[in-house]
Design an enzyme around this catalytic site. Structure first.
Site, PDB file in Angstrom:
ATOM      1  N   ASP A 108      -8.259   6.078   9.068  1.00 26.46           N
ATOM      2  CA  ASP A 108      -8.284   5.359   7.787  1.00 26.46           C
ATOM      3  C   ASP A 108      -9.240   4.173   7.863  1.00 26.46           C
ATOM      4  O   ASP A 108      -8.913   3.064   7.435  1.00 26.46           O
ATOM      5  CB  ASP A 108      -6.879   4.897   7.416  1.00 26.46           C
ATOM      6  CG  ASP A 108      -6.707   4.692   5.908  1.00 26.46           C
ATOM      7  OD1 ASP A 108      -7.511   5.251   5.133  1.00 26.46           O
ATOM      8  OD2 ASP A 108      -5.776   3.984   5.506  1.00 26.46           O
TER       9      ASP A 108
ATOM     10  N   TYR B 292       1.957   2.818   2.480  1.00 28.16           N
ATOM     11  CA  TYR B 292       2.869   2.954   3.610  1.00 28.16           C
ATOM     12  C   TYR B 292       3.493   1.648   4.087  1.00 28.16           C
ATOM     13  O   TYR B 292       4.264   1.661   5.037  1.00 28.16           O
ATOM     14  CB  TYR B 292       2.135   3.625   4.787  1.00 28.16           C
ATOM     15  CG  TYR B 292       1.625   4.996   4.437  1.00 28.16           C
ATOM     16  CD1 TYR B 292       2.462   6.107   4.513  1.00 28.16           C
ATOM     17  CD2 TYR B 292       0.324   5.177   3.988  1.00 28.16           C
ATOM     18  CE1 TYR B 292       2.004   7.362   4.170  1.00 28.16           C
ATOM     19  CE2 TYR B 292      -0.145   6.436   3.647  1.00 28.16           C
ATOM     20  CZ  TYR B 292       0.699   7.525   3.744  1.00 28.16           C
ATOM     21  OH  TYR B 292       0.249   8.771   3.397  1.00 28.16           O
TER      22      TYR B 292
ATOM     23  N   GLY C 151       0.833  -1.196   0.000  1.00 31.15           N
ATOM     24  CA  GLY C 151       0.000   0.000   0.000  1.00 31.15           C
ATOM     25  C   GLY C 151       0.862   1.237   0.000  1.00 31.15           C
ATOM     26  O   GLY C 151       2.060   1.185  -0.308  1.00 31.15           O
TER      27      GLY C 151
END
Length: 439
Positions: free
Chosen positions: A307, A98, A96
């Site tokens: 998130d 991060y 992803g």
């Protein structure tokens, strides 16, 4: 190397470490077991020697390899029914914005490159400390709806991942060029490479070639062929042009069945739900109850996940009923799975302040910020929700926004609805299957 086993938020205020120091939070046995299977110092010969190696092959010699019976089925894509992990390797399952995530046995291992110039190692521990803090303080079954990492290693040298990626990329480039009879070169166009790779990745002939060349050229127990295009997008993204892939964290998690976004109608019914929409109500309700119980805790009315979306909710087996009490009601979940909130990298709670989001938020937010984003992503992921008029109409109460106050599903303005808004919402008949056990 230091070791810290306390799961309290005091991790945030431990003394700063030297740049080269590493620290382990949580279970050292789990962590050291995983680390013993990784070679963080593996090096390869210069790429020019790899180019010269591939000069020994042409389309005819590749054809002979393709005609062999041997095939390593772990080089099929994991969504392919032919995939089978025949070795005890690290298998790439996701990359992803991060983190780069691998599966090995019953573990999930996440590597996160950290901006060491912006944050000290102890300022990057939210993914471990926040869920552990919540789990230790929640008193009922709601604590089962949180994914806690087993261990987290801080400030480890992770350059091997970028080096491995480049080695595999160059191998794929040269292999595809040889297959096409092209002049060998390490220069590439992102668009051309991805097109060529995606056209071949499901071919049994290509997998036979990978079965030959990956052990010979890469010689690593880290298999990044699965979802390699995601890793390509991560490392080749223009925003990381000058990024230093130097240090970061290694986090060990339990292995889930699926992420919530992977469930379609067929799988929902297989899991015991009457329909896909009932499954969506199930995960929404469990997340809502988790937030409500967190906000009941002293000094925790500042909790933000930042998130909350379907792919950050994981599904695990549930071997006993989950019962959560709220006022005069009890919510009973007899399903054979449970949902659990994951990926707390940008979260904050109580006195655990996360600099990663503190610097990004210009206005104050609370739970409503998370659920506004959650509902937007649910509706995008599952257009089937619109078929249930009552449910879809109710969800719209969370997204009464305009372009001026919402950007890419995220609130830009401060809307601080009290948590009682969410409490009243889940008392509706929409969730009658679970209220008081469906009675």
């Amino acid at each position: 190397m230091g070791v810290a086993n306390d799961s309290s938020p005091e991790y945030q205020w431990m003394s700063p470490h030297r740049l080269s120091d590493t620290v382990i939070l949580g279970d050292c046995l789990y962590f050291n077991n995983i680390m013993s299977q990784l070679d963080l110092h593996q090096n390869w010969a210069p790429s020019v020697r790899l180019l010269n190696y591939f000069k020994n092959f042409n389309r005819e010699t590749l054809l002979k390899i393709e005609e062999n019976d041997y095939i390593n089925s772990s080089f099929f894509q994991q969504k392919d029914k032919r995939f089978y992990p025949i070795n005890d390797d690290f298998y790439h399952i996701s990359t992803g914005g991060y983190g780069i995530v691998f599966k090995i046995d019953n573990y999930v291992v996440k590597f996160v490159f950290e901006a060491t110039k912006l944050y000290s190692p102890m300022e990057t521990t939210a993914e471990f400390t926040v869920p552990k803090f919540l789990y230790n303080n929640l008193k009922g079954d709601e604590k089962k709806l949180i994914v806690c990492a087993w261990a987290m290693g801080l400030n480890y040298k992770l350059t091997f991942l970028h080096t491995l990626y480049k080695r595999v990329l160059h191998m794929l480039l040269l292999l595809i060029q040889t297959m096409d009879g092209q002049e060998l070169s390490l220069r590439y166009s992102s668009k051309v490479f991805l097109k060529a790779f995606n056209e071949r990745k499901d071919s049994i002939k290509f997998v036979k070639l990978l079965s030959h060349f990956y052990p010979a050229v890469i010689n690593s127990n880290i298999n990044v062929i699965n979802y390699f295009n995601r890793m390509f997008h991560f490392f080749e993204h223009e925003k990381r042009t000058n990024y230093e892939y130097e240090r970061g964290n290694i986090i060990i998690f339990p292995l889930a069945l699926y992420s919530a976004d992977k469930v379609d109608t067929e799988l929902a019914i297989k899991l015991g739900f009457k329909s896909l929409v009932q499954y969506i109500k199930f995960i929404f309700l469990q997340m809502a109850l988790l937030y409500i119980k967190i906000y009941e805790l002293p000094c925790c009315d500042n909790f933000l996940h930042a998130d909350l979306k379907p792919d950050n909710i994981l599904l695990f087996d549930s071997n006993e009923p989950i019962i959560i009490h709220l006022k005069d009601k009890k919510f009973v979940f007899n399903e054979r799975i449970k949902s659990a909130l994951n990926d707390f990298d940008f979260s904050q709670v109580a006195g655990i302040i996360n600099k990663k989001i503190k610097n990004n938020f210009k206005v104050k937010h609370n739970w409503y910020y998370d659920f506004h984003f959650f509902v937007h992503t649910l509706l995008k992921t599952y257009p089937e929700i619109e078929k249930d008029i009552e449910f879809s109409t109710a969800l719209e109460e969370f997204i009464m926004c305009t372009k001026t106050d919402c950007d890419k599903y995220r609130l830009k303005v401060s809307i601080l609805h009290p948590i009682s808004f969410l409490e009243k919402f889940i008392m509706r008949d929409i969730f009658s299957d679970w209220i008081n056990g469906g009675n």
